[in-house]
Design a protein around this motif. Structure first.
Motif, PDB file in Angstrom:
ATOM      1  N   GLY A  20      47.120  25.747 -13.346  1.00 35.59           N
ATOM      2  CA  GLY A  20      45.754  25.548 -12.874  1.00 35.59           C
ATOM      3  C   GLY A  20      44.951  26.836 -12.867  1.00 35.59           C
ATOM      4  N   VAL A  21      45.591  27.933 -12.470  1.00 38.89           N
ATOM      5  CA  VAL A  21      44.912  29.234 -12.461  1.00 38.89           C
ATOM      6  C   VAL A  21      44.601  29.676 -13.888  1.00 38.89           C
ATOM      7  CG1 VAL A  21      45.206  31.686 -11.914  1.00 38.89           C
ATOM      8  CG2 VAL A  21      45.890  29.955 -10.242  1.00 38.89           C
ATOM      9  N   GLU A  22      45.585  29.571 -14.772  1.00 36.52           N
ATOM     10  CA  GLU A  22      45.406  30.006 -16.160  1.00 36.52           C
ATOM     11  C   GLU A  22      44.346  29.200 -16.893  1.00 36.52           C
ATOM     12  OE1 GLU A  22      49.303  29.872 -17.846  1.00 36.52           O
ATOM     13  OE2 GLU A  22      49.970  31.625 -16.721  1.00 36.52           O
ATOM     14  N   GLN A  23      44.180  27.934 -16.540  1.00 34.07           N
ATOM     15  CA  GLN A  23      43.199  27.069 -17.202  1.00 34.07           C
ATOM     16  C   GLN A  23      41.812  27.172 -16.560  1.00 34.07           C
ATOM     17  OE1 GLN A  23      44.941  23.175 -17.204  1.00 34.07           O
ATOM     18  NE2 GLN A  23      46.681  23.822 -18.440  1.00 34.07           N
ATOM     19  N   GLY A  24      41.695  27.993 -15.520  1.00 35.95           N
ATOM     20  CA  GLY A  24      40.396  28.204 -14.889  1.00 35.95           C
ATOM     21  C   GLY A  24      39.914  27.054 -14.041  1.00 35.95           C
ATOM     22  N   ARG A  25      40.828  26.220 -13.543  1.00 45.20           N
ATOM     23  CA  ARG A  25      40.429  25.052 -12.747  1.00 45.20           C
ATOM     24  C   ARG A  25      40.191  25.386 -11.282  1.00 45.20           C
ATOM     25  NH1 ARG A  25      45.115  21.405 -15.023  1.00 45.20           N
ATOM     26  NH2 ARG A  25      46.083  22.389 -13.238  1.00 45.20           N
ATOM     27  N   LYS A  26      40.451  26.608 -10.853  1.00 45.45           N
ATOM     28  CA  LYS A  26      40.339  26.913  -9.430  1.00 45.45           C
ATOM     29  C   LYS A  26      38.935  27.359  -9.057  1.00 45.45           C
ATOM     30  CE  LYS A  26      41.854  31.698  -9.215  1.00 45.45           C
ATOM     31  NZ  LYS A  26      41.259  32.242  -8.047  1.00 45.45           N
ATOM     32  N   LYS A  27      38.523  27.038  -7.833  1.00 42.88           N
ATOM     33  CA  LYS A  27      37.229  27.444  -7.299  1.00 42.88           C
ATOM     34  C   LYS A  27      37.380  28.496  -6.204  1.00 42.88           C
ATOM     35  CE  LYS A  27      34.746  24.256  -9.427  1.00 42.88           C
ATOM     36  NZ  LYS A  27      34.951  24.401 -10.824  1.00 42.88           N
ATOM     37  N   GLY A  28      38.600  28.688  -5.750  1.00 46.38           N
ATOM     38  CA  GLY A  28      38.914  29.669  -4.709  1.00 46.38           C
ATOM     39  C   GLY A  28      40.332  30.131  -4.923  1.00 46.38           C
ATOM     40  N   SER A  29      40.974  30.601  -3.867  1.00 43.27           N
ATOM     41  CA  SER A  29      42.352  31.057  -3.973  1.00 43.27           C
ATOM     42  C   SER A  29      43.312  29.875  -4.083  1.00 43.27           C
ATOM     43  CB  SER A  29      42.727  31.878  -2.738  1.00 43.27           C
ATOM     44  OG  SER A  29      41.948  33.042  -2.674  1.00 43.27           O
ATOM     45  N   VAL A  30      44.406  30.100  -4.779  1.00 42.80           N
ATOM     46  CA  VAL A  30      45.471  29.118  -4.884  1.00 42.80           C
ATOM     47  C   VAL A  30      46.654  29.693  -4.116  1.00 42.80           C
ATOM     48  CG1 VAL A  30      47.078  27.935  -6.430  1.00 42.80           C
ATOM     49  CG2 VAL A  30      44.688  28.224  -7.089  1.00 42.80           C
ATOM     50  N   VAL A  31      47.163  28.954  -3.150  1.00 37.21           N
ATOM     51  CA  VAL A  31      48.227  29.429  -2.269  1.00 37.21           C
ATOM     52  C   VAL A  31      49.517  28.693  -2.580  1.00 37.21           C
ATOM     53  CG1 VAL A  31      48.966  29.622   0.139  1.00 37.21           C
ATOM     54  CG2 VAL A  31      46.564  29.969  -0.457  1.00 37.21           C
ATOM     55  N   VAL A  32      50.607  29.464  -2.725  1.00 40.25           N
ATOM     56  CA  VAL A  32      51.932  28.887  -2.921  1.00 40.25           C
ATOM     57  C   VAL A  32      52.718  29.149  -1.645  1.00 40.25           C
ATOM     58  CG1 VAL A  32      54.061  28.956  -4.258  1.00 40.25           C
ATOM     59  CG2 VAL A  32      51.862  29.233  -5.400  1.00 40.25           C
ATOM     60  N   ILE A  33      53.142  28.080  -0.996  1.00 41.48           N
ATOM     61  CA  ILE A  33      53.876  28.194   0.267  1.00 41.48           C
ATOM     62  C   ILE A  33      55.347  28.422  -0.049  1.00 41.48           C
ATOM     63  CG2 ILE A  33      54.482  27.012   2.408  1.00 41.48           C
ATOM     64  CD1 ILE A  33      51.791  25.472   2.005  1.00 41.48           C
ATOM     65  N   THR A  34      55.875  29.546   0.475  1.00 38.55           N
ATOM     66  CA  THR A  34      57.235  29.949   0.130  1.00 38.55           C
ATOM     67  C   THR A  34      58.283  29.613   1.172  1.00 38.55           C
ATOM     68  OG1 THR A  34      56.844  32.158   0.998  1.00 38.55           O
ATOM     69  CG2 THR A  34      56.402  31.804  -1.340  1.00 38.55           C
ATOM     70  N   SER A  35      57.871  29.269   2.398  1.00 39.85           N
ATOM     71  CA  SER A  35      58.847  28.905   3.426  1.00 39.85           C
ATOM     72  C   SER A  35      58.180  28.076   4.511  1.00 39.85           C
ATOM     73  CB  SER A  35      59.484  30.146   4.046  1.00 39.85           C
ATOM     74  OG  SER A  35      58.550  30.831   4.853  1.00 39.85           O
ATOM     75  N   ALA A  36      58.996  27.396   5.290  1.00 43.58           N
ATOM     76  CA  ALA A  36      58.481  26.550   6.366  1.00 43.58           C
ATOM     77  C   ALA A  36      57.967  27.377   7.533  1.00 43.58           C
ATOM     78  CB  ALA A  36      59.562  25.595   6.844  1.00 43.58           C
ATOM     79  N   GLY A  37      58.391  28.619   7.670  1.00 45.33           N
ATOM     80  CA  GLY A  37      57.902  29.476   8.741  1.00 45.33           C
ATOM     81  C   GLY A  37      58.690  29.332  10.022  1.00 45.33           C
ATOM     82  N   ASP A  38      58.092  29.751  11.120  1.00 42.34           N
ATOM     83  CA  ASP A  38      58.771  29.747  12.407  1.00 42.34           C
ATOM     84  C   ASP A  38      58.468  28.474  13.191  1.00 42.34           C
ATOM     85  OD1 ASP A  38      56.203  30.063  13.338  1.00 42.34           O
ATOM     86  OD2 ASP A  38      56.409  32.214  13.663  1.00 42.34           O
ATOM     87  N   ASP A  39      58.854  28.452  14.464  1.00 39.68           N
ATOM     88  CA  ASP A  39      58.678  27.264  15.306  1.00 39.68           C
ATOM     89  C   ASP A  39      57.217  26.874  15.497  1.00 39.68           C
ATOM     90  OD1 ASP A  39      61.381  26.989  15.598  1.00 39.68           O
ATOM     91  OD2 ASP A  39      61.469  28.063  17.500  1.00 39.68           O
TER      92      ASP A  39
END
Length: 50
Positions: A20-39
């Motif tokens: 999506g980023v390479e094809q220019g489809r984004k209008k803002g930041s694209v976030v990839v969630i890498t972990s579930a995080g804390d409690d």
């Protein structure tokens, strides 16, 4: 100043996020969630930039 997040993807959909980023489809930041995080539900994330 305020960040604009276009889309969020789980790490399993990293290829789709990059496409999506390479094809220019984004209008803002694209976030990839890498972990579930804390409690409290916080998540670690990586932002993809074009």
């Amino acid at each position: 100043m305020r960040a604009v997040i276009d889309r969020r993807y789980p790490i399993e959909r990293m290829a789709e996020a990059h496409a999506g980023v390479e094809q220019g489809r984004k209008k803002g930041s694209v976030v990839v969630i890498t972990s579930a995080g804390d409690d409290e539900g916080a998540a670690r994330a990586a932002v993809l930039r074009a």
